[in-house]
Design an enzyme around this catalytic site. Structure first.
Site, PDB file in Angstrom:
ATOM      1  N   ARG A  34       0.699  -1.223   0.059  1.00 22.26           N
ATOM      2  CA  ARG A  34      -0.040  -0.084  -0.045  1.00 22.26           C
ATOM      3  C   ARG A  34       0.902   1.140  -0.044  1.00 22.26           C
ATOM      4  NH1 ARG A  34      -2.094   1.988   4.321  1.00 22.26           N
ATOM      5  NH2 ARG A  34      -2.632   0.070   5.395  1.00 22.26           N
TER       6      ARG A  34
ATOM      7  N   TYR B 259     -18.010  14.113 -15.025  1.00 24.00           N
ATOM      8  CA  TYR B 259     -18.346  12.874 -15.075  1.00 24.00           C
ATOM      9  C   TYR B 259     -19.323  12.973 -13.636  1.00 24.00           C
ATOM     10  CZ  TYR B 259     -17.354   7.738 -14.636  1.00 24.00           C
ATOM     11  OH  TYR B 259     -17.456   6.442 -14.518  1.00 24.00           O
TER      12      TYR B 259
ATOM     13  N   ASP C  80      -9.035  16.621 -15.797  1.00 28.02           N
ATOM     14  CA  ASP C  80      -9.277  15.161 -16.253  1.00 28.02           C
ATOM     15  C   ASP C  80      -9.089  15.223 -17.801  1.00 28.02           C
ATOM     16  OD1 ASP C  80     -10.177  12.953 -17.012  1.00 28.02           O
ATOM     17  OD2 ASP C  80     -12.017  12.943 -15.380  1.00 28.02           O
TER      18      ASP C  80
ATOM     19  N   LYS D  64     -10.035   3.797 -19.349  1.00 26.55           N
ATOM     20  CA  LYS D  64     -10.381   4.115 -20.882  1.00 26.55           C
ATOM     21  C   LYS D  64      -9.290   4.119 -21.739  1.00 26.55           C
ATOM     22  CE  LYS D  64     -13.821   4.975 -18.114  1.00 26.55           C
ATOM     23  NZ  LYS D  64     -14.197   6.234 -17.690  1.00 26.55           N
TER      24      LYS D  64
HETATM   25  C1  PLP Z   1     -14.730   6.767 -16.269  1.00 22.74           C
HETATM   26  C2  PLP Z   1     -14.443   8.325 -16.210  1.00 22.74           C
HETATM   27  C3  PLP Z   1     -13.713   8.560 -14.608  1.00 22.74           C
HETATM   28  C4  PLP Z   1     -13.979   7.489 -13.455  1.00 22.74           C
HETATM   29  O1  PLP Z   1     -12.973   6.499 -13.929  1.00 22.74           O
HETATM   30  P1  PLP Z   1     -13.155   4.955 -13.062  1.00 22.74           P
HETATM   31  O2  PLP Z   1     -11.914   4.360 -13.500  1.00 22.74           O
HETATM   32  O3  PLP Z   1     -14.271   4.528 -13.787  1.00 22.74           O
HETATM   33  O4  PLP Z   1     -13.199   5.303 -11.461  1.00 22.74           O
HETATM   34  C5  PLP Z   1     -13.568   9.782 -14.566  1.00 22.74           C
HETATM   35  N1  PLP Z   1     -13.537  10.879 -15.448  1.00 22.74           N
HETATM   36  C6  PLP Z   1     -14.054  10.561 -16.336  1.00 22.74           C
HETATM   37  C7  PLP Z   1     -13.628  11.776 -17.671  1.00 22.74           C
HETATM   38  C8  PLP Z   1     -14.070   9.288 -17.177  1.00 22.74           C
HETATM   39  O5  PLP Z   1     -14.615   8.968 -18.428  1.00 22.74           O
END
Ligand code: PLP
Length: 395
Positions: A58, A111, A183, A208
């Site tokens: 961790r 999101y 993000d 993603k």
């Molecule tokens: C999917 C997504 C998230 C969250 O990510 P996880 O890996 O599902 O926790 C945050 N921001 C954007 C733009 C996303 O597409």
């Protein structure tokens, strides 16, 4: 000579002789919870920070650390930190930065779970937030308050593909001493370079495009060393949303092909957006690469290509959205995005179904809105599936 991104992606950071092994082409997975000390004194020195070396997974793991070095290098940041999911990264970064009474300025589309987290921080810890149009410097100036400590940006926004002017946000943030978080999930460092535009921290849902194959959930953050170290010792270590070594390995593997995938996703999405735009059943297409895109100048200034996500609306409302979804044969009816398969979802009945209709429509998402994440299949195969589903809607 400075290496180009495609070379860096293949030659990701390598182990430095850990476990007596070096020169592996792919890193080993250090599937271990803890690390034995040679002596009590050595354990003490590691806890005191006087000797480098691993203690407990961790607090640090060699496979995970390689991914952290990789994201820092790709985004041009001092240091990276890996998390169990995109949301674990977002929550750890936000909680590390804000105190009760602070204000977070947020791009008007974010999101859904990020929105949920902001609501929780407001209700439980009195951290204020507001959603605003951050498309121009004028709009950003109008939206900051005396207490704004963080500007939180998603661009392109999910699912309307509206853009935020990162450089303008950074100029205003610098004047007021706020931290800018971007993000960068939709664009990746291949298409958009937030730190070069002045941002402090970049976050990814590596689930993603970075992972890219639909086989892992994982998050990453990259930014200034001091803040990343502080996060490691607090909101990473103590909240505990750490990345698993195997998941880190999957993302390291996926990232080797990131640039060729992003180019393919972008080319195919451009082609599909042009074809969808001409279809009589379609009322509007949201894709930054189209010459008709409302923020064309900002797009050209900020991104090198538009990526793989397209939004579009159909004539005929909610039912036409449902009908379109049910007719698909090749494209998967699924949430998530940014992977090799083409994924299609209907926000009004899926990701945005809990948001009141009026609020959802204010966000630009009407009942028929479809979000398409274009995969790397043959573009004509993707198009014939979409075309036969669109034909069913216009009957
Ligand atoms: C999917 C997504 C998230 C969250 O990510 P996880 O890996 O599902 O926790 C945050 N921001 C954007 C733009 C996303 O597409």
């Amino acid at each position: 000579m400075r290496r180009k991104l495609s070379t860096k992606l293949v030659h990701l950071p390598d182990l430095k002789g850990e476990a007596g092994v070096s020169g592996t082409i792919t890193p080993p997975i250090f599937q271990t919870s803890t690390f034995a000390f040679d002596s009590a004194e050595q354990g003490g020195q590691r806890f005191a920070g006087n000797e480098s070396g691993y203690i407990y997974s961790r607090l640090g793991n060699p496979t995970v650390n390689l991914l952290e070095e990789a994201i820092a290098e790709l985004e041009g940041a001092d240091e990276g930190v890996a998390f169990a999911s995109g949301m674990a990264a977002i929550s750890a970064v936000l909680i590390a930065l804000v105190y009760t009474g602070d204000h977070v300025l947020v791009s008007r589309g974010v999101y859904g779970c990020t929105y949920g987290l902001l609501q929780l921080l407001q209700e439980r810890f009195h951290v204020d937030y507001s959603l605003a149009d951050l498309g121009t410097e004028h709009a950003v100036r109008a939206a900051v308050t005396a207490n704004t400590k963080v500007i939180y940006i998603e661009t392109p926004m999910n699912p309307t593909m509206e853009l935020v002017d990162i450089a303008a946000c950074c100029r205003v943030a610098k004047e007021i001493g706020a931290t800018v978080i971007v993000d960068n999930t939709f664009a990746t460092p291949v298409l958009q370079r937030p730190i070069e535009l002045g941002a402090d921290i970049v976050i990814h849902s590596a689930t993603k495009y970075l992972g890219g194959h639909g086989d892992v959930i994982m998050g990453l953050a990259a930014g200034p060393r001091e803040l990343m170290s502080k996060m490691r010792m607090t909101t990473l270590k103590d909240i505990g949303g750490i990345a698993a070594p195997f998941n880190a390995w999957l993302v390291l593997r996926g990232m080797k092909t990131l640039e060729i995938r992003m180019n393919r996703h972008s080319e195919s999405a451009m082609e599909i957006a042009n074809r969808i735009q001409r279809h009589p059943a379609v009322t509007h297409v949201y894709y930054p690469g189209l010459s008709s895109f409302a923020q064309r100048e900002l797009y050209e200034r900020q991104m090198s290509a538009a990526g793989g996500v397209i939004g579009f609306t159909l004539s005929g409302g909610y039912q036409s959205g449902i009908q379109f979804m049910n007719k698909l044969k090749l494209c998967k009816r699924a949430v998530s995005l940014g992977e090799v398969h083409t994924l299609v979802q209907h926000p009004a009945s899926m990701t945005h179904s809990l948001i009141p209709k009026a609020t959802r429509e204010q966000m630009g998402i009407d009942d028929s809105f479809i979000r398409l994440s274009v995969g790397i299949e043959d573009v004509d195969d993707i198009w014939s599936d979409l075309e036969q589903a669109l034909a069913a809607c216009s009957e």
